[in-house]
Write an enzyme that holds these catalytic residues in place. Structure first.
Site, PDB file in Angstrom:
ATOM      1  N   LYS A 210     -12.252   4.511   0.749  1.00  0.00           N
ATOM      2  CA  LYS A 210     -12.070   5.377   1.920  1.00  0.00           C
ATOM      3  C   LYS A 210     -13.025   6.572   1.836  1.00  0.00           C
ATOM      4  O   LYS A 210     -13.732   6.881   2.770  1.00  0.00           O
ATOM      5  CB  LYS A 210     -10.606   5.831   1.941  1.00  0.00           C
ATOM      6  CG  LYS A 210     -10.229   6.683   3.107  1.00  0.00           C
ATOM      7  CD  LYS A 210      -8.716   6.901   3.092  1.00  0.00           C
ATOM      8  CE  LYS A 210      -8.317   8.064   3.972  1.00  0.00           C
ATOM      9  NZ  LYS A 210      -6.872   8.305   3.949  1.00  0.00           N
ATOM     10  N   GLU A 216     -14.305   5.578 -10.272  1.00  0.00           N
ATOM     11  CA  GLU A 216     -14.236   4.189 -10.749  1.00  0.00           C
ATOM     12  C   GLU A 216     -15.016   3.262  -9.827  1.00  0.00           C
ATOM     13  O   GLU A 216     -15.817   2.432 -10.270  1.00  0.00           O
ATOM     14  CB  GLU A 216     -12.769   3.711 -10.797  1.00  0.00           C
ATOM     15  CG  GLU A 216     -11.914   4.371 -11.857  1.00  0.00           C
ATOM     16  CD  GLU A 216     -11.216   5.622 -11.350  1.00  0.00           C
ATOM     17  OE1 GLU A 216     -11.720   6.263 -10.401  1.00  0.00           O
ATOM     18  OE2 GLU A 216     -10.167   5.967 -11.927  1.00  0.00           O
ATOM     19  N   GLY A 271      -4.405   5.396   1.791  1.00  0.00           N
ATOM     20  CA  GLY A 271      -4.900   4.312   0.933  1.00  0.00           C
ATOM     21  C   GLY A 271      -3.886   3.193   0.728  1.00  0.00           C
ATOM     22  O   GLY A 271      -4.171   2.016   0.945  1.00  0.00           O
ATOM     23  N   ARG A 272      -2.683   3.574   0.323  1.00  0.00           N
ATOM     24  CA  ARG A 272      -1.681   2.547   0.003  1.00  0.00           C
ATOM     25  C   ARG A 272      -1.057   1.929   1.253  1.00  0.00           C
ATOM     26  O   ARG A 272      -0.194   1.059   1.145  1.00  0.00           O
ATOM     27  CB  ARG A 272      -0.615   3.118  -0.924  1.00  0.00           C
ATOM     28  CG  ARG A 272       0.066   4.368  -0.403  1.00  0.00           C
ATOM     29  CD  ARG A 272       0.834   5.083  -1.515  1.00  0.00           C
ATOM     30  NE  ARG A 272       1.351   6.380  -1.100  1.00  0.00           N
ATOM     31  CZ  ARG A 272       0.654   7.505  -1.104  1.00  0.00           C
ATOM     32  NH1 ARG A 272      -0.606   7.491  -1.465  1.00  0.00           N
ATOM     33  NH2 ARG A 272       1.211   8.641  -0.735  1.00  0.00           N
ATOM     34  N   GLU A 357       3.861   6.196  -5.557  1.00  0.00           N
ATOM     35  CA  GLU A 357       2.897   7.221  -5.147  1.00  0.00           C
ATOM     36  C   GLU A 357       3.435   7.944  -3.908  1.00  0.00           C
ATOM     37  O   GLU A 357       3.130   9.114  -3.689  1.00  0.00           O
ATOM     38  CB  GLU A 357       1.539   6.578  -4.862  1.00  0.00           C
ATOM     39  CG  GLU A 357       0.370   7.532  -5.048  1.00  0.00           C
ATOM     40  CD  GLU A 357      -0.967   6.838  -5.056  1.00  0.00           C
ATOM     41  OE1 GLU A 357      -1.545   6.665  -6.142  1.00  0.00           O
ATOM     42  OE2 GLU A 357      -1.445   6.443  -3.987  1.00  0.00           O
ATOM     43  N   HIS A 388      13.589 -15.130 -18.767  1.00  0.00           N
ATOM     44  CA  HIS A 388      13.455 -15.408 -20.202  1.00  0.00           C
ATOM     45  C   HIS A 388      12.903 -14.202 -20.931  1.00  0.00           C
ATOM     46  O   HIS A 388      12.365 -14.317 -22.023  1.00  0.00           O
ATOM     47  CB  HIS A 388      12.561 -16.633 -20.410  1.00  0.00           C
ATOM     48  CG  HIS A 388      13.152 -17.848 -19.791  1.00  0.00           C
ATOM     49  ND1 HIS A 388      13.908 -18.756 -20.512  1.00  0.00           N
ATOM     50  CD2 HIS A 388      13.173 -18.270 -18.505  1.00  0.00           C
ATOM     51  CE1 HIS A 388      14.334 -19.708 -19.692  1.00  0.00           C
ATOM     52  NE2 HIS A 388      13.906 -19.429 -18.466  1.00  0.00           N
ATOM     53  N   LYS A 508      -8.410  12.667 -10.964  1.00  0.00           N
ATOM     54  CA  LYS A 508      -9.813  12.498 -10.575  1.00  0.00           C
ATOM     55  C   LYS A 508     -10.632  13.701 -11.058  1.00  0.00           C
ATOM     56  O   LYS A 508     -11.723  13.560 -11.583  1.00  0.00           O
ATOM     57  CB  LYS A 508      -9.937  12.357  -9.042  1.00  0.00           C
ATOM     58  CG  LYS A 508      -9.359  11.050  -8.485  1.00  0.00           C
ATOM     59  CD  LYS A 508      -9.653  10.868  -6.985  1.00  0.00           C
ATOM     60  CE  LYS A 508      -9.070   9.566  -6.434  1.00  0.00           C
ATOM     61  NZ  LYS A 508      -9.352   9.304  -5.036  1.00  0.00           N
TER      62      LYS A 508
HETATM   63  C1  G6Q Z   1      -3.598   5.737  -2.115  1.00  0.00           C
HETATM   64  C2  G6Q Z   1      -4.292   6.727  -2.909  1.00  0.00           C
HETATM   65  C3  G6Q Z   1      -5.273   6.160  -3.899  1.00  0.00           C
HETATM   66  C4  G6Q Z   1      -6.598   5.721  -3.283  1.00  0.00           C
HETATM   67  C5  G6Q Z   1      -7.593   5.477  -4.396  1.00  0.00           C
HETATM   68  C6  G6Q Z   1      -8.931   5.009  -3.893  1.00  0.00           C
HETATM   69  O1  G6Q Z   1      -2.794   5.975  -1.275  1.00  0.00           O
HETATM   70  O2  G6Q Z   1      -4.886   7.650  -2.055  1.00  0.00           O
HETATM   71  O3  G6Q Z   1      -4.743   5.087  -4.611  1.00  0.00           O
HETATM   72  O4  G6Q Z   1      -6.431   4.603  -2.495  1.00  0.00           O
HETATM   73  O5  G6Q Z   1      -7.738   6.648  -5.151  1.00  0.00           O
HETATM   74  O6  G6Q Z   1      -9.504   5.930  -3.035  1.00  0.00           O
HETATM   75  P1  G6Q Z   1     -10.766   5.573  -2.196  1.00  0.00           P
HETATM   76  O7  G6Q Z   1     -10.448   4.472  -1.263  1.00  0.00           O
HETATM   77  O8  G6Q Z   1     -11.176   6.823  -1.490  1.00  0.00           O
HETATM   78  O9  G6Q Z   1     -11.832   5.122  -3.169  1.00  0.00           O
END
Ligand code: G6Q
Length: 543
Positions: A210, A216, A271-272, A357, A388, A508
């Site tokens: 986003k 990462e 994001g989620r 989250e 199990h 971050k």
């Molecule tokens: C989700 C969070 C987080 C995010 C990641 C990736 O709700 O905001 O998990 O999706 O940190 O972020 P970017 O899409 O900006 O790389």
């Protein structure tokens, strides 16, 4: 209207639940089933193809009535409307929360800041469809003219967990000639293993971020670019082998990706909550545009249900409120999600982010520290594997762990007795958890006295069983939206903001501070605590 000036625990509706808890907390499910023989009907909701059986909960009709009363007094209905109509309910980030617009039909109108967002959503969907169809048909070729065979999604958190989960869940609907890989971890092993057997000429990377700044993802994307260029040599190859999903066009173009190959979304998609947006591009390539639309249709049906159904028969509201009942009154810390469907093996991991989250918050929207428990720990494994392993603790341990059983009447693969056995197990587990096995029964079976305590199952362990017909794209959409909205319902009562994630942001920043200290050629001056300083020094010495 709720009176938010009254602290949650002082609300009469909360107090009524407390009193009710004191009355029924010791009542055994055996007794509840004996006194109410119609329980299986009255405490089941059969909506949208989900047979949602919550009769095996330590709750009565009165409990549900009181929980619904609390939801109403917490303005859940108004809050739902606020979300659906684009109010800026993500207050700490000053944003609207409109993931529901991502699955709204083309004819819908959802106005944000004076503009209908629905045409924008459908424009991106159509662009994704054109692209996905070209990749699937082999029309989209790599730099050397070969068709794309491998799709690697690079993203993390919300830009990874949804795509991975959906790909795994709907693998049976995927184009099998294409290989899908997902790289998220900054640990180089993740990238190295993902591409180990792939040909760069036939590989397409989707950089899903986003912000397009996440450490990462950008590290993995840069490594992917080096990997591709090492084989393809020509920088012009990037345009054929990299596409981006982002809200940050500037950073995308700086990376070298043609913004014509960028699929956008908006700051009002968390994001989620983004798997229905362009973040779902890998899903669409895998299962095809038609199936993707069917999945969106499932999401939308659940959205409408959440928005309109009375809370007593509202699946997400019931799920959220029952979770709250155990969390806040019984002191349960966790909820186990147990899908009896191998394709849902990543579903618990996906839900961990969605739920934890979102509602892992210690202050209310106005910044006041809460004096009650908020988000539960979600975890789980697909059945029957868990049986199990950790089910022992659920059956006979000292902790109360409400369980969500998810099962489907029709198997994805008809193989001998497999499905009957799978289903026998899920029904048996819910039954055993609820009713247990008494010392009396064991005695009658001739079990020796000294063994009886060990073999006794107390029972009274609550669970919901969700029985659906078949794991289709639409069914997956309904299921995910069900959990999404249950999180919302809980957040509304707890008064927290489910749509920010400041805890993630801190991580971050902190890693960004230490990385240069690890890489510095000269001994850096370390100003952390003594433990962190020592770890950094030891790593520098041994690396
Ligand atoms: C989700 C969070 C987080 C995010 C990641 C990736 O709700 O905001 O998990 O999706 O940190 O972020 P970017 O899409 O900006 O790389």
């Amino acid at each position: 209207m709720a009176n938010n000036n009254v602290p949650l625990k002082q609300m009469p509706e909360w107090k009524a639940l407390e009193a009710h808890y004191n009355k029924i907390s010791k009542t055994h499910l055996r007794e509840l089933f004996t006194t109410d023989p119609k329980r299986a009907e009255s405490m089941t909701v059969d909506e949208l193809g989900i047979y949602f059986d919550y009769s095996k909960h330590r709750a009565t009709q009165e409990t549900i009535g009181l929980l619904v009363g609390l939801a109403e007094a917490s303005d859940l209905r108004e809050k739902i409307e606020g979300m659906f109509t684009g109010e800026k309910i993500n207050v700490t980030e000053g944003r609207a929360v409109l993931h529901t617009a991502l699955r709204a039909p083309k004819s819908a109108t959802i106005v944000l800041d004076g503009e209908n967002v629905v045409p924008h959503v459908h424009a991106v969907l159509e662009k994704m469809e054109r692209f996905a169809s070209r990749v699937r048909s082999g029309q989209w070729t790599g730099h050397t003219g070969k068709a794309i065979k491998n799709i690697v999604n690079i993203g993390i958190g919300g830009s990874d967990l949804g795509p991975v989960m959906a790909y795994e869940a709907l693998k049976n609907y995927s184009q099998r000639g294409l290989t899908f890989r997902f790289v998220s971890n900054v640990d180089g092993t993740d990238f190295a293993e993902a591409v180990i057997d792939l040909e760069p000429e036939e590989t397409l990377f989707i950089v899903a971020s986003k912000t397009f700044t996440t450490q990462e993802t950008m590290t993995n994307a840069n490594t992917a670019r080096d990997w591709a260029l090492k084989a393809l040599k020509d920088p012009a190859a990037i345009a054929r082998h990299f596409v981006a999903v982002s809200t940050n066009a500037e950073a995308v173009s700086k990376f070298g990706i043609d913004t014509a190959n960028m699929f956008g979304f908006w700051d009002w998609v968390g994001g989620r909550y983004s798997m229905c947006s362009a973040i779902g591009l890998s899903t669409m390539i895998a299962i095809g545009p038609e199936n993707f639309r069917a999945m969106l249709g499932g999401f939308h049906q659940m959205d409408e249900h959440f928005r309109t159904a009375p809370f007593e028969r509202n699946l997400p509201a019931l799920m959220g409120l029952l979770g709250l009942w155990y969390n806040n009154f019984f002191g349960a810390q966790t909820i186990a999600v147990l899908p009896y469907e191998q394709y849902l093996k990543r579903f618990p991991a996906y839900l961990q982010q969605l739920t934890m989250e979102s509602n892992g918050k210690r202050v209310t929207l106005d910044g006041t520290a809460v004096d009650y428990q908020t988000g539960a720990v979600y975890w789980g494994e697909p059945g029957t594997n868990g049986q199990h392993s950790f089910y022992q603790l659920i059956h006979q341990g000292t902790k109360l762990i409400p369980c969500d059983f998810i099962a489907f009447s029709k198997p994805a693969h008809k193989l001998g007795r497999h499905h009957n056995l799978l289903m026998a197990n899920v029904f048996a587990q819910a039954e055993a958890l609820a009713f247990g096995k008494t010392a009396e029964e064991l005695k009658q079976e001739g079990v020796k006295d000294w063994l009886i305590p060990h073999k006794t199952f107390e029972g009274n362990r609550p669970s919901t069983t969700m029985l659906m017909d078949e794991l289709t794209p639409a069914a997956l959409g309904k299921l995910v939206a069900l959990y999404e909205h249950s999180v919302f319902a809980q957040g509304a009562v707890w008064r927290v903001g489910p749509f920010d994630q400041w805890g993630v942001e801190l991580g971050k920043v902190l890693a960004g501070r230490i990385a240069p200290e690890l890489e510095s050629k000269t001994d850096p001056e370390l100003k952390h605590d003594v433990s962190t300083n020592a770890l950094i020094r030891r790593y520098r010495k041994n690396k």
